[in-house]
Design a protein around this motif. Structure first.
Motif, PDB file in Angstrom:
ATOM      1  N   TYR A 114       0.834  -1.210   0.000  1.00  0.00           N
ATOM      2  CA  TYR A 114       0.000   0.000   0.000  1.00  0.00           C
ATOM      3  C   TYR A 114       0.865   1.255   0.000  1.00  0.00           C
ATOM      4  CZ  TYR A 114      -3.052   3.666   1.747  1.00  0.00           C
ATOM      5  OH  TYR A 114      -3.715   4.853   1.912  1.00  0.00           O
ATOM      6  N   LEU A 115       1.831   1.326   0.935  1.00  0.00           N
ATOM      7  CA  LEU A 115       2.683   2.497   1.028  1.00  0.00           C
ATOM      8  C   LEU A 115       3.527   2.676  -0.230  1.00  0.00           C
ATOM      9  CD1 LEU A 115       3.862   2.221   4.748  1.00  0.00           C
ATOM     10  CD2 LEU A 115       2.301   3.918   3.786  1.00  0.00           C
ATOM     11  N   SER A 116       4.012   1.572  -0.786  1.00  0.00           N
ATOM     12  CA  SER A 116       4.807   1.640  -2.003  1.00  0.00           C
ATOM     13  C   SER A 116       3.999   2.214  -3.156  1.00  0.00           C
ATOM     14  CB  SER A 116       5.320   0.236  -2.369  1.00  0.00           C
ATOM     15  OG  SER A 116       6.065   0.285  -3.563  1.00  0.00           O
ATOM     16  N   SER A 117       2.759   1.762  -3.282  1.00  0.00           N
ATOM     17  CA  SER A 117       1.891   2.250  -4.357  1.00  0.00           C
ATOM     18  C   SER A 117       1.560   3.724  -4.191  1.00  0.00           C
ATOM     19  CB  SER A 117       0.607   1.421  -4.388  1.00  0.00           C
ATOM     20  OG  SER A 117      -0.309   1.941  -5.330  1.00  0.00           O
ATOM     21  N   GLN A 118       1.189   4.119  -2.970  1.00  0.00           N
ATOM     22  CA  GLN A 118       0.814   5.512  -2.718  1.00  0.00           C
ATOM     23  C   GLN A 118       2.009   6.448  -2.883  1.00  0.00           C
ATOM     24  OE1 GLN A 118      -2.697   4.914  -2.872  1.00  0.00           O
ATOM     25  NE2 GLN A 118      -2.545   6.799  -1.705  1.00  0.00           N
ATOM     26  N   ALA A 119       3.173   6.038  -2.379  1.00  0.00           N
ATOM     27  CA  ALA A 119       4.365   6.879  -2.492  1.00  0.00           C
ATOM     28  C   ALA A 119       4.802   7.018  -3.943  1.00  0.00           C
ATOM     29  CB  ALA A 119       5.496   6.288  -1.653  1.00  0.00           C
ATOM     30  N   ASN A 120       4.678   5.942  -4.704  1.00  0.00           N
ATOM     31  CA  ASN A 120       5.062   5.989  -6.114  1.00  0.00           C
ATOM     32  C   ASN A 120       4.190   6.976  -6.893  1.00  0.00           C
ATOM     33  OD1 ASN A 120       6.586   4.736  -8.477  1.00  0.00           O
ATOM     34  ND2 ASN A 120       4.474   4.364  -9.097  1.00  0.00           N
ATOM     35  N   THR A 121       2.923   7.062  -6.504  1.00  0.00           N
ATOM     36  CA  THR A 121       1.991   7.970  -7.184  1.00  0.00           C
ATOM     37  C   THR A 121       2.444   9.420  -7.057  1.00  0.00           C
ATOM     38  OG1 THR A 121       0.138   6.482  -6.737  1.00  0.00           O
ATOM     39  CG2 THR A 121      -0.407   8.755  -7.269  1.00  0.00           C
ATOM     40  N   THR A 122       3.017   9.785  -5.929  1.00  0.00           N
ATOM     41  CA  THR A 122       3.462  11.165  -5.738  1.00  0.00           C
ATOM     42  C   THR A 122       4.909  11.387  -6.178  1.00  0.00           C
ATOM     43  OG1 THR A 122       4.059  10.656  -3.434  1.00  0.00           O
ATOM     44  CG2 THR A 122       1.857  11.564  -3.843  1.00  0.00           C
ATOM     45  N   LEU A 123       5.745  10.357  -6.055  1.00  0.00           N
ATOM     46  CA  LEU A 123       7.151  10.522  -6.446  1.00  0.00           C
ATOM     47  C   LEU A 123       7.288  10.808  -7.941  1.00  0.00           C
ATOM     48  CD1 LEU A 123      10.123  10.468  -5.547  1.00  0.00           C
ATOM     49  CD2 LEU A 123      10.157   8.035  -6.138  1.00  0.00           C
ATOM     50  N   VAL A 124       6.463  10.172  -8.759  1.00  0.00           N
ATOM     51  CA  VAL A 124       6.565  10.374 -10.215  1.00  0.00           C
ATOM     52  C   VAL A 124       6.185  11.798 -10.612  1.00  0.00           C
ATOM     53  CG1 VAL A 124       6.151   7.958 -10.780  1.00  0.00           C
ATOM     54  CG2 VAL A 124       4.212   9.516 -10.569  1.00  0.00           C
ATOM     55  N   GLN A 125       5.665  12.586  -9.664  1.00  0.00           N
ATOM     56  CA  GLN A 125       5.334  13.981  -9.940  1.00  0.00           C
ATOM     57  C   GLN A 125       6.466  14.921  -9.537  1.00  0.00           C
ATOM     58  OE1 GLN A 125       1.355  15.031  -8.435  1.00  0.00           O
ATOM     59  NE2 GLN A 125       0.934  12.848  -8.201  1.00  0.00           N
ATOM     60  N   TYR A 126       7.577  14.343  -9.044  1.00  0.00           N
ATOM     61  CA  TYR A 126       8.721  15.158  -8.620  1.00  0.00           C
ATOM     62  C   TYR A 126       9.397  15.741  -9.854  1.00  0.00           C
ATOM     63  CZ  TYR A 126      12.636  16.482  -5.578  1.00  0.00           C
ATOM     64  OH  TYR A 126      13.573  17.179  -4.854  1.00  0.00           O
ATOM     65  N   ILE A 127       9.359  17.069  -9.945  1.00  0.00           N
ATOM     66  CA  ILE A 127       9.924  17.723 -11.134  1.00  0.00           C
ATOM     67  C   ILE A 127      11.170  18.522 -10.780  1.00  0.00           C
ATOM     68  CG2 ILE A 127       9.469  19.333 -13.035  1.00  0.00           C
ATOM     69  CD1 ILE A 127       6.526  18.648 -12.807  1.00  0.00           C
ATOM     70  N   VAL A 128      10.971  19.596  -9.996  1.00  0.00           N
ATOM     71  CA  VAL A 128      12.107  20.426  -9.597  1.00  0.00           C
ATOM     72  C   VAL A 128      12.008  20.720  -8.118  1.00  0.00           C
ATOM     73  CG1 VAL A 128      12.453  21.498 -11.849  1.00  0.00           C
ATOM     74  CG2 VAL A 128      10.858  22.528 -10.229  1.00  0.00           C
ATOM     75  N   GLU A 129      13.142  20.895  -7.474  1.00  0.00           N
ATOM     76  CA  GLU A 129      13.160  21.251  -6.064  1.00  0.00           C
ATOM     77  C   GLU A 129      12.563  22.651  -5.890  1.00  0.00           C
ATOM     78  OE1 GLU A 129      16.861  19.424  -3.807  1.00  0.00           O
ATOM     79  OE2 GLU A 129      17.468  20.319  -5.702  1.00  0.00           O
ATOM     80  N   GLY A 130      11.797  22.833  -4.848  1.00  0.00           N
ATOM     81  CA  GLY A 130      11.191  24.130  -4.589  1.00  0.00           C
ATOM     82  C   GLY A 130       9.687  24.123  -4.759  1.00  0.00           C
ATOM     83  N   ASP A 131       9.174  23.203  -5.597  1.00  0.00           N
ATOM     84  CA  ASP A 131       7.729  23.081  -5.741  1.00  0.00           C
ATOM     85  C   ASP A 131       7.159  22.409  -4.491  1.00  0.00           C
ATOM     86  OD1 ASP A 131       7.803  24.285  -8.147  1.00  0.00           O
ATOM     87  OD2 ASP A 131       7.601  22.473  -9.359  1.00  0.00           O
ATOM     88  N   PRO A 132       5.842  22.576  -4.224  1.00  0.00           N
ATOM     89  CA  PRO A 132       5.254  22.014  -2.994  1.00  0.00           C
ATOM     90  C   PRO A 132       5.480  20.521  -2.803  1.00  0.00           C
ATOM     91  CG  PRO A 132       3.756  23.575  -3.997  1.00  0.00           C
ATOM     92  CD  PRO A 132       4.885  23.397  -4.966  1.00  0.00           C
ATOM     93  N   LEU A 133       5.206  19.717  -3.842  1.00  0.00           N
ATOM     94  CA  LEU A 133       5.366  18.271  -3.692  1.00  0.00           C
ATOM     95  C   LEU A 133       6.827  17.861  -3.526  1.00  0.00           C
ATOM     96  CD1 LEU A 133       3.968  15.570  -3.495  1.00  0.00           C
ATOM     97  CD2 LEU A 133       4.079  15.384  -5.984  1.00  0.00           C
ATOM     98  N   PRO A 134       7.738  18.378  -4.354  1.00  0.00           N
ATOM     99  CA  PRO A 134       9.149  18.059  -4.120  1.00  0.00           C
ATOM    100  C   PRO A 134       9.623  18.478  -2.731  1.00  0.00           C
ATOM    101  CG  PRO A 134       8.892  18.894  -6.328  1.00  0.00           C
ATOM    102  CD  PRO A 134       7.562  19.058  -5.647  1.00  0.00           C
ATOM    103  N   LEU A 135       9.131  19.620  -2.238  1.00  0.00           N
ATOM    104  CA  LEU A 135       9.517  20.044  -0.891  1.00  0.00           C
ATOM    105  C   LEU A 135       9.079  19.020   0.150  1.00  0.00           C
ATOM    106  CD1 LEU A 135       8.847  23.897  -0.831  1.00  0.00           C
ATOM    107  CD2 LEU A 135      11.045  22.734  -0.590  1.00  0.00           C
ATOM    108  N   THR A 136       7.935  18.387  -0.107  1.00  0.00           N
ATOM    109  CA  THR A 136       7.446  17.355   0.794  1.00  0.00           C
ATOM    110  C   THR A 136       8.387  16.167   0.806  1.00  0.00           C
ATOM    111  OG1 THR A 136       5.158  18.017   0.448  1.00  0.00           O
ATOM    112  CG2 THR A 136       5.527  15.795   1.252  1.00  0.00           C
ATOM    113  N   TRP A 137       8.778  15.729  -0.377  1.00  0.00           N
ATOM    114  CA  TRP A 137       9.730  14.620  -0.465  1.00  0.00           C
ATOM    115  C   TRP A 137      11.086  15.022   0.125  1.00  0.00           C
ATOM    116  CZ3 TRP A 137       9.603   9.575  -1.178  1.00  0.00           C
ATOM    117  CH2 TRP A 137       8.452   8.997  -1.735  1.00  0.00           C
ATOM    118  N   ASP A 138      11.501  16.262  -0.136  1.00  0.00           N
ATOM    119  CA  ASP A 138      12.776  16.726   0.413  1.00  0.00           C
ATOM    120  C   ASP A 138      12.760  16.670   1.940  1.00  0.00           C
ATOM    121  OD1 ASP A 138      13.578  17.227  -2.168  1.00  0.00           O
ATOM    122  OD2 ASP A 138      13.119  19.375  -2.089  1.00  0.00           O
ATOM    123  N   ASP A 139      11.621  17.053   2.507  1.00  0.00           N
ATOM    124  CA  ASP A 139      11.471  17.018   3.958  1.00  0.00           C
ATOM    125  C   ASP A 139      11.578  15.587   4.481  1.00  0.00           C
ATOM    126  OD1 ASP A 139      10.760  18.297   6.538  1.00  0.00           O
ATOM    127  OD2 ASP A 139       8.935  17.120   6.340  1.00  0.00           O
TER     128      ASP A 139
END
Length: 281
Positions: A114-139
């Motif tokens: 479950y966690l692998s599937s959900q995390a993969n859904t958001t990771l593939v949206q990682y484009i550039v550092e500084g955007d909201p979602l990448p900042l989440t992953w960076d955190d």
């Protein structure tokens, strides 16, 4: 009120205070999760997971209010407050066990997939550092000392891997010093040990879910035990108060024959009956 009823009253007061303390803890945990772990909520990106934090806070608020009912009912010997406490707590008690069973099932059934599937859904949206979602992953990278889902190589399947980026993974996968500054990004991107996080974050996510799940279940069991004892004591105390009221009513309904004989006038019988009631009670 003497003997057993008095003991029940004081024990119920103590349990009410304990329930209020646990309620405050639940509210605090909910706030802590919102403030300290927003990255987990965004990465998993599941409405049920996000809403569970608010549910914890709502349960804490309701539990605090209901505990006050029991506290007031025990101190003031108020049957209405005791009845409100018993009714609401029975509903909460049932819902809590249903929720606990569901959480345990979801948390242990297939958390890895479950966690692998959900995390993969958001990771593939990682484009550039500084955007909201990448900042989440960076955190998450920095707090969990990890990188992506299974490791830095996961970024080759994301938009990050495309120009203008020239590195295989973002700087957030690099180690930092005590001041929060990257130690050496060059060595990091050359994949020199101790300069980058080689492990994926899936393990950290699973550990976070598992530890908090079992901690939550443990706290829930303790609260449930206190709730059950408090409900039982409230029912017993309510029954005792009801019996006492019935006894008072019977005493007030009796007629003092001797005083009636001394003053048999119908116009004075009501007042005589009240005086007799006060003496008996």
């Amino acid at each position: 009120m003497e003997g057993l009823p008095k003991i029940l009253r004081y024990v119920l007061i103590v349990l009410s205070i304990l329930l209020t303390v646990f309620a405050i803890i639940l509210i605090g945990v909910g706030i802590w999760l919102l403030v300290e772990f927003p990255s987990f909520n965004r990465i998993v990106d599941n409405p049920l997971v996000r809403s569970s934090v608010y549910i914890i806070m709502v349960v804490g608020i309701v539990l605090a209010i209901v505990s006050i009912f029991a506290l007031v009912g025990a101190i003031k010997l108020n049957k209405i407050f005791l009845l409100l406490f018993i009714t609401i707590q029975l509903v909460m008690f049932t819902l809590e066990w249903i929720a606990a069973g569901f959480a345990f099932y979801v948390g242990t059934a297939d958390a890895h997939a479950y966690l692998s599937s959900q995390a993969n859904t958001t990771l593939v949206q990682y484009i550039v550092e500084g955007d909201p979602l990448p900042l989440t992953w960076d955190d998450l990278h920095q707090k969990g000392e990890c990188c992506a889902i299974n490791g830095p190589d996961d970024f080759q399947y994301t938009p990050w891997y495309n120009p203008p980026n020239t590195e295989e993974f973002p700087d957030s996968c690099c180690t930092v010093d005590g001041s929060g500054n990257y130690v050496d990004t060059t060595q990091c991107h050359n994949r020199v040990d101790t300069y980058y996080f080689k492990d994926g974050c899936l393990t950290s996510l699973e550990a976070f879910v598992t530890s908090n799940l079992y901690a939550g279940i443990a706290i829930g069991i303790i609260v449930a035990i206190i709730q059950a004892v408090a409900i039982i004591l409230s029912v017993v105390l309510l029954c005792i108060l009801t019996e006492e009221d019935i006894g008072v009513s019977l005493a007030c309904g009796q007629v003092d024959v001797e005083r009636y004989e001394e003053d048999p006038k119908p116009s004075q019988r009501e007042e005589i009956g009240r005086a007799s009631c006060r003496e008996r009670v």
